[in-house]
Design a protein around this motif. Structure first.
Motif, PDB file in Angstrom:
ATOM      1  N   PRO A  25       0.733  -1.163   0.121  1.00  0.00           N
ATOM      2  CA  PRO A  25       0.056   0.032   0.002  1.00  0.00           C
ATOM      3  C   PRO A  25       0.909   1.221  -0.002  1.00  0.00           C
ATOM      4  N   ILE A  26       0.401   2.221  -0.772  1.00  0.00           N
ATOM      5  CA  ILE A  26       0.970   3.531  -0.797  1.00  0.00           C
ATOM      6  C   ILE A  26       0.198   4.523  -0.002  1.00  0.00           C
ATOM      7  N   TYR A  27       0.611   5.314   0.962  1.00  0.00           N
ATOM      8  CA  TYR A  27      -0.299   6.232   1.250  1.00  0.00           C
ATOM      9  C   TYR A  27       0.282   7.648   0.897  1.00  0.00           C
ATOM     10  N   VAL A  28      -0.797   8.562   0.976  1.00  0.00           N
ATOM     11  CA  VAL A  28      -0.341  10.063   0.632  1.00  0.00           C
ATOM     12  C   VAL A  28       0.861  10.495   1.084  1.00  0.00           C
ATOM     13  N   THR A  29       0.989  10.199   2.279  1.00  0.00           N
ATOM     14  CA  THR A  29       2.406  10.479   2.906  1.00  0.00           C
ATOM     15  C   THR A  29       2.930   9.291   3.929  1.00  0.00           C
ATOM     16  N   GLN A  30       4.051   9.554   4.324  1.00  0.00           N
ATOM     17  CA  GLN A  30       4.788   8.751   5.433  1.00  0.00           C
ATOM     18  C   GLN A  30       5.752   9.669   6.006  1.00  0.00           C
ATOM     19  N   PRO A  31       5.513   9.735   7.406  1.00  0.00           N
ATOM     20  CA  PRO A  31       6.552  10.666   7.929  1.00  0.00           C
ATOM     21  C   PRO A  31       8.140  10.312   7.899  1.00  0.00           C
ATOM     22  N   ALA A  32       8.888  11.138   7.605  1.00  0.00           N
ATOM     23  CA  ALA A  32      10.191  10.913   7.697  1.00  0.00           C
ATOM     24  C   ALA A  32      10.874  11.181   9.117  1.00  0.00           C
ATOM     25  N   LEU A  33      11.647   9.902   9.478  1.00  0.00           N
ATOM     26  CA  LEU A  33      12.206   9.963  10.780  1.00  0.00           C
ATOM     27  C   LEU A  33      13.626   9.676  10.969  1.00  0.00           C
ATOM     28  N   PRO A  34      14.244  10.436  11.530  1.00  0.00           N
ATOM     29  CA  PRO A  34      15.648   9.928  11.625  1.00  0.00           C
ATOM     30  C   PRO A  34      15.982   8.534  12.259  1.00  0.00           C
ATOM     31  N   GLU A  35      17.279   7.844  12.054  1.00  0.00           N
ATOM     32  CA  GLU A  35      17.535   6.605  12.514  1.00  0.00           C
ATOM     33  C   GLU A  35      17.159   6.619  14.207  1.00  0.00           C
ATOM     34  N   LEU A  36      16.760   5.498  14.627  1.00  0.00           N
ATOM     35  CA  LEU A  36      16.345   5.239  15.816  1.00  0.00           C
ATOM     36  C   LEU A  36      17.380   5.487  16.801  1.00  0.00           C
ATOM     37  N   GLU A  37      18.609   4.860  16.479  1.00  0.00           N
ATOM     38  CA  GLU A  37      19.757   5.089  17.282  1.00  0.00           C
ATOM     39  C   GLU A  37      20.333   6.611  17.684  1.00  0.00           C
ATOM     40  N   GLU A  38      19.932   7.477  16.435  1.00  0.00           N
ATOM     41  CA  GLU A  38      20.301   8.720  16.689  1.00  0.00           C
ATOM     42  C   GLU A  38      19.518   9.570  17.940  1.00  0.00           C
ATOM     43  N   PHE A  39      18.371   8.945  18.064  1.00  0.00           N
ATOM     44  CA  PHE A  39      17.363   9.434  19.001  1.00  0.00           C
ATOM     45  C   PHE A  39      17.427   8.931  20.357  1.00  0.00           C
ATOM     46  N   ILE A  40      18.215   7.929  20.739  1.00  0.00           N
ATOM     47  CA  ILE A  40      18.236   7.413  21.802  1.00  0.00           C
ATOM     48  C   ILE A  40      19.290   8.368  22.884  1.00  0.00           C
ATOM     49  N   PRO A  41      20.366   9.035  22.389  1.00  0.00           N
ATOM     50  CA  PRO A  41      21.263   9.830  23.404  1.00  0.00           C
ATOM     51  C   PRO A  41      20.352  10.932  23.843  1.00  0.00           C
ATOM     52  N   TYR A  42      19.352  11.291  22.908  1.00  0.00           N
ATOM     53  CA  TYR A  42      18.598  12.587  23.333  1.00  0.00           C
ATOM     54  C   TYR A  42      17.604  11.976  24.572  1.00  0.00           C
ATOM     55  N   LEU A  43      17.062  10.894  24.359  1.00  0.00           N
ATOM     56  CA  LEU A  43      15.995  10.352  25.576  1.00  0.00           C
ATOM     57  C   LEU A  43      17.040   9.970  26.570  1.00  0.00           C
ATOM     58  N   GLU A  44      18.055   9.785  26.531  1.00  0.00           N
ATOM     59  CA  GLU A  44      18.785   9.409  27.722  1.00  0.00           C
ATOM     60  C   GLU A  44      19.133  10.547  28.522  1.00  0.00           C
ATOM     61  N   GLN A  45      19.381  11.699  27.699  1.00  0.00           N
ATOM     62  CA  GLN A  45      19.535  12.924  28.489  1.00  0.00           C
ATOM     63  C   GLN A  45      18.286  13.450  29.045  1.00  0.00           C
ATOM     64  N   ILE A  46      17.203  13.259  28.391  1.00  0.00           N
ATOM     65  CA  ILE A  46      15.634  13.321  29.018  1.00  0.00           C
ATOM     66  C   ILE A  46      15.757  12.784  30.283  1.00  0.00           C
ATOM     67  N   TRP A  47      15.953  11.575  30.263  1.00  0.00           N
ATOM     68  CA  TRP A  47      15.764  10.536  31.533  1.00  0.00           C
ATOM     69  C   TRP A  47      16.932  11.093  32.516  1.00  0.00           C
TER      70      TRP A  47
END
Ligand code: T4K
Length: 377
Positions: free
Chosen positions: A7-29
């Motif tokens: 299936p192709i939807y009208v859009t699909q969100p662009a996301l960064p690599e999950l690993e790139e997000f982890i350090p930010y989450l660690e900082q929040i925690w």
């Protein structure tokens, strides 16, 4: 699954690599600051205003709350001139402020509010104009400002589609009194949910910031009946990562747009949207307009055929806002007043466009559209 059948939807969100997000989450925690103007929130405001080239930016939980707050910030009341050709949130923001929407027709080339029809809709109760940069194409900002100046009206742009769009070499959000962005999952720049108000001076930003935080000006002073529309730290952290990929995402979108344009150049009864002069656009949407008589098949038939092929386009913006039950009895909602918007809402289909859409998927979409047309071959 082979991507030819997926299936192709009208859009699909662009996301960064999950690993790139982890350090930010660690900082929040680690620091336990989750919201209320935390460090990522502050950093994103700074980075976005530099990146976009706008003076002041206030982050929001979503674009709708930003619109509602922008109207509050400028103390808009009475009647506001706006477009029926938008997402419902534009007019709902007026309704939530107890303001009467006055619909004015759009111009056919870019689907934006027609400035030449604004003046005849102005009454003694009119206090502002709320245009939308539809599909990211700038409104006729000069003419709208001229009218606003003559009649002493404020201008708030719904710039939900216009992230990063530049007009005459400046960010389009530099026009008007305030501009509102959306960072929803379906937008070119997303923070899952999110939004922003762009203002031009420190005092306007200050007022917006008070309003989005219950009206608190200090620990014990509340200066207005504000709301809670703050962006949280996870959204802001994601935003910081999204900035890095934004330009390459726009390049990918533009490649898709160019391929569509090529493929559709010789299909009669199918037209595409021009980019207005002096504009660096963001390829946020790819609308096509179907003239049933020439194309040979109705817009809705094509929409259904695409669905049967697992291609989920959207008819942005059908139905018109003026056709929804809460607005349809307004005198400005009568079809004769908004003829161009009515016609375009019956013809439009927004085709899938997003950075990870593959060229063979675009070809698949074009084949369905080409095969449906009576002018093929
Ligand atoms: N002003 C204007 C001019 C706007 O266009 C909008 C929002 C606003 C104001 C308000 O801003 P926000 O308060 O939303 O920040 C979508 C969006 O929900 C809406 O944000 C957007 N305009 C509007 C044009 O489109 P729907 O009902 O089409 O969304 P939905 O959930 O059906 O998504 C479309 C497709 O996108 C789905 O079929 C699959 C894909 N998708 C969607 C989401 C949410 C994903 O792949 N992942 C996702 O997380 O309204």
């Amino acid at each position: 699954m082979n991507n030819l059948n997926k299936p192709i939807y009208v859009t699909q969100p662009a996301l960064p690599e999950l690993e790139e997000f982890i350090p930010y989450l660690e900082q929040i925690w680690e620091n336990k600051i989750l919201t209320n103007n935390g460090p990522f929130h502050q950093q994103l405001e700074k980075e976005l205003s530099d990146f976009l080239g706008v003076p002041y930016i206030s982050l929001f939980a979503n674009g709708t709350l930003a619109l509602i707050t922008a109207l509050q910030a400028l103390r808009i009341t009475g009647e506001v001139i706006t477009t029926p050709y938008s997402f419902v949130a534009t007019t709902h923001a007026l309704w939530w402020n107890n303001i009467k929407p006055v619909f004015v027709d759009i111009e056919p080339e870019y689907c934006n509010l027609d400035p030449e029809k604004i003046e005849s809709a102005i009454t003694p109760k009119t206090t502002a104009i709320l245009p939308v940069h539809v599909y990211g194409n700038p409104c006729n900002v000069e003419r709208i400002q001229e009218i606003a100046d003559i009649y002493g009206l404020k201008v708030i742009y719904d710039a939900a589609h216009a992230f990063g769009v530049r007009y005459k070499n400046v960010n389009v959000c530099n026009y008007g009194d305030l501009s509102v962005l959306s960072f929803h999952a379906t937008k070119v720049f997303n923070t899952m949910e999110g939004g922003a108000i762009i203002s031009h001076d420190a005092s306007a930003k200050q007022r917006v910031d008070y309003l989005k935080n219950f009206g608190f000006a200090s620990e014990t002073r509340v200066i207005a009946p504000g709301i809670n529309s703050k962006m949280n730290e996870m959204q802001a952290a994601l935003g910081l990562l999204q900035i890095k990929n934004h330009e390459s995402n726009i390049v990918k979108r533009k490649k898709i747009r160019d391929l569509y344009r090529n493929k559709f150049a010789n299909i009669s009864g199918l037209s595409t949207l021009n980019i207005s002069e002096s504009t660096e656009d963001n390829a946020a949407y790819f609308p096509i307009f179907i003239d049933e008589n020439e194309y040979g098949v109705s817009r809705d038939r094509l929409y259904d055929t695409l669905k049967q092929h697992n291609i989920f386009s959207r008819r942005y913006f059908y139905p018109l806002i003026a056709d929804f039950p809460m607005y349809k009895n307004l005198s400005s909602a009568i079809p004769d007043n908004i003829k161009t918007a009515k016609r375009i809402a019956e013809q439009v289909i927004c085709l899938p466009i997003y950075p990870s859409l593959k060229m063979n998927q675009v070809n698949r979409i074009c084949t369905v559209i080409g095969n449906n047309s009576s002018s093929r071959g």
